[in-house]
Structure formats: C-alpha cells, structure tokens
Design a protein around this motif. Structure first.
Motif, PDB file in Angstrom:
ATOM      1  N   GLU A  59      33.880  79.247  27.140  1.00  0.00           N
ATOM      2  CA  GLU A  59      33.179  79.439  28.420  1.00  0.00           C
ATOM      3  C   GLU A  59      33.895  78.725  29.562  1.00  0.00           C
ATOM      4  OE1 GLU A  59      29.012  78.528  28.467  1.00  0.00           O
ATOM      5  OE2 GLU A  59      28.635  79.800  26.712  1.00  0.00           O
ATOM      6  N   PHE A  60      34.280  77.475  29.324  1.00  0.00           N
ATOM      7  CA  PHE A  60      34.961  76.700  30.355  1.00  0.00           C
ATOM      8  C   PHE A  60      36.272  77.374  30.756  1.00  0.00           C
ATOM      9  CE2 PHE A  60      38.151  73.408  31.409  1.00  0.00           C
ATOM     10  CZ  PHE A  60      37.603  72.959  32.599  1.00  0.00           C
ATOM     11  N   ASN A  61      37.049  77.784  29.769  1.00  0.00           N
ATOM     12  CA  ASN A  61      38.349  78.388  30.064  1.00  0.00           C
ATOM     13  C   ASN A  61      38.229  79.742  30.747  1.00  0.00           C
ATOM     14  OD1 ASN A  61      40.310  76.427  29.206  1.00  0.00           O
ATOM     15  ND2 ASN A  61      39.537  76.766  27.150  1.00  0.00           N
ATOM     16  N   GLU A  62      37.254  80.538  30.342  1.00  0.00           N
ATOM     17  CA  GLU A  62      37.048  81.834  31.002  1.00  0.00           C
ATOM     18  C   GLU A  62      36.654  81.643  32.457  1.00  0.00           C
ATOM     19  OE1 GLU A  62      34.272  83.935  28.507  1.00  0.00           O
ATOM     20  OE2 GLU A  62      35.852  84.556  27.101  1.00  0.00           O
ATOM     21  N   ASP A  86      34.038  65.821  35.388  1.00  0.00           N
ATOM     22  CA  ASP A  86      33.871  66.383  34.046  1.00  0.00           C
ATOM     23  C   ASP A  86      34.777  67.588  33.795  1.00  0.00           C
ATOM     24  OD1 ASP A  86      32.065  64.512  33.037  1.00  0.00           O
ATOM     25  OD2 ASP A  86      30.332  65.607  33.801  1.00  0.00           O
ATOM     26  N   ASP A  87      34.940  68.470  34.778  1.00  0.00           N
ATOM     27  CA  ASP A  87      35.841  69.616  34.593  1.00  0.00           C
ATOM     28  C   ASP A  87      37.271  69.143  34.362  1.00  0.00           C
ATOM     29  OD1 ASP A  87      33.744  71.375  34.903  1.00  0.00           O
ATOM     30  OD2 ASP A  87      34.558  72.375  36.678  1.00  0.00           O
ATOM     31  N   CYS A  88      37.684  68.126  35.101  1.00  0.00           N
ATOM     32  CA  CYS A  88      39.033  67.578  34.935  1.00  0.00           C
ATOM     33  C   CYS A  88      39.188  66.947  33.560  1.00  0.00           C
ATOM     34  CB  CYS A  88      39.329  66.545  36.022  1.00  0.00           C
ATOM     35  SG  CYS A  88      39.117  67.151  37.701  1.00  0.00           S
ATOM     36  N   VAL A  89      38.166  66.238  33.115  1.00  0.00           N
ATOM     37  CA  VAL A  89      38.191  65.625  31.786  1.00  0.00           C
ATOM     38  C   VAL A  89      38.358  66.710  30.727  1.00  0.00           C
ATOM     39  CG1 VAL A  89      36.784  64.409  30.056  1.00  0.00           C
ATOM     40  CG2 VAL A  89      36.911  63.530  32.407  1.00  0.00           C
ATOM     41  N   LEU A 138      41.475  66.981  28.244  1.00  0.00           N
ATOM     42  CA  LEU A 138      41.235  66.909  26.803  1.00  0.00           C
ATOM     43  C   LEU A 138      41.921  68.074  26.099  1.00  0.00           C
ATOM     44  CD1 LEU A 138      37.460  65.890  26.630  1.00  0.00           C
ATOM     45  CD2 LEU A 138      39.411  64.541  25.798  1.00  0.00           C
ATOM     46  N   GLU A 139      41.754  69.272  26.636  1.00  0.00           N
ATOM     47  CA  GLU A 139      42.390  70.444  26.020  1.00  0.00           C
ATOM     48  C   GLU A 139      43.904  70.364  26.102  1.00  0.00           C
ATOM     49  OE1 GLU A 139      40.831  74.441  26.092  1.00  0.00           O
ATOM     50  OE2 GLU A 139      39.288  73.683  27.457  1.00  0.00           O
ATOM     51  N   GLU A 148      34.872  67.199  20.307  1.00  0.00           N
ATOM     52  CA  GLU A 148      34.371  67.770  19.053  1.00  0.00           C
ATOM     53  C   GLU A 148      34.387  69.300  19.114  1.00  0.00           C
ATOM     54  OE1 GLU A 148      30.527  65.903  18.612  1.00  0.00           O
ATOM     55  OE2 GLU A 148      31.384  64.254  17.417  1.00  0.00           O
ATOM     56  N   ALA A 149      34.031  69.861  20.265  1.00  0.00           N
ATOM     57  CA  ALA A 149      34.047  71.327  20.421  1.00  0.00           C
ATOM     58  C   ALA A 149      35.481  71.861  20.336  1.00  0.00           C
ATOM     59  CB  ALA A 149      33.392  71.720  21.749  1.00  0.00           C
TER      60      ALA A 149
END
Length: 118
Positions: free
Chosen positions: A8-11, A63-66, A70-71, A110-111
């Motif tokens: 969802e975040f990446n889309e 949070d979006d930057c984190v 992370l990815e 974890e996701a």
C-alpha cells in the motif's frame, strides 16, 4: 495495520510521485533528483547512507521517510540487528518523543520481513 502495508505504501508513493513529477515544477524535480543522487554510492556505501537517512527521518519524526529508509536499508542488505541499532541511535538523539515512531518503525520492519519471506 492493513493486509499489506508495504504494498500500500509503495503504490501510494509511486502514484503520487508520478503526479508530482508530471507537473514539471523545476524546483521540486531538482529536489527529487538531488535526493536520488545524495543516496548514490560515494565515499559512503548506499546501505550506510540509508541507515543515516533512517536516523534523520526518525529524529525528524517523518513516518513516511522512516518507511522509505527501512525498505531501502532492507534492499541494501541491512538486517534487524542493524536496523534496531540504528533506531536506538535515533531514539537517543531524538529523545522520548521518537518512541512512537520507533514502535511504528519496528512494526513496519516486521511487515517488510514478512513481505520478503514468501
């Protein structure tokens, strides 16, 4: 958290970046380009730069930057111990106000790991 928060975040990020870049705003496009180039391999390897970006993002409470860092860190081979050590520095530097972001970062890591297991 949703069924697949990573997807969802990446889309969403991809869709909105395309729309923003399509406007062809010179300043915004240059900022995006600068960001891309700043995280390219140089005197520091890409993984180190992504971990530095993760610290800065957590301290600045983005949070979006984190999630993004992370990815990117995962893609560059960072493991959970490296991520948690990096986030421990961010929490130390940023103080207790970073703890809610630490929680969300841990959950998102974890996701990411679950997304890459199967």
């Amino acid at each position: 958290m949703s069924q697949n928060p990573v997807k969802e975040f990446n889309e969403y990020r991809s869709k909105m970046n395309e729309k923003i870049l399509a406007d062809k705003n010179k300043v915004i496009n240059r900022i995006f380009n600068l960001d891309t180039n700043a995280y390219s391999k140089g005197a520091l390897d890409v993984k180190t730069k992504e971990l530095l970006g993760l610290v800065a993002s957590a301290v600045l409470r983005c949070d979006d930057c984190v999630k993004y860092h992370l990815e990117s860190s995962h893609r560059e081979g960072a493991n959970k111990e490296e991520i948690m050590e990096t986030l421990s520095i961010a929490t130390l530097v940023g103080g207790s106000i970073v703890i809610p972001h630490l929680r969300r970062a841990h959950e998102y890591w974890e996701a990411i790991e679950a997304n890459h297991e199967g």
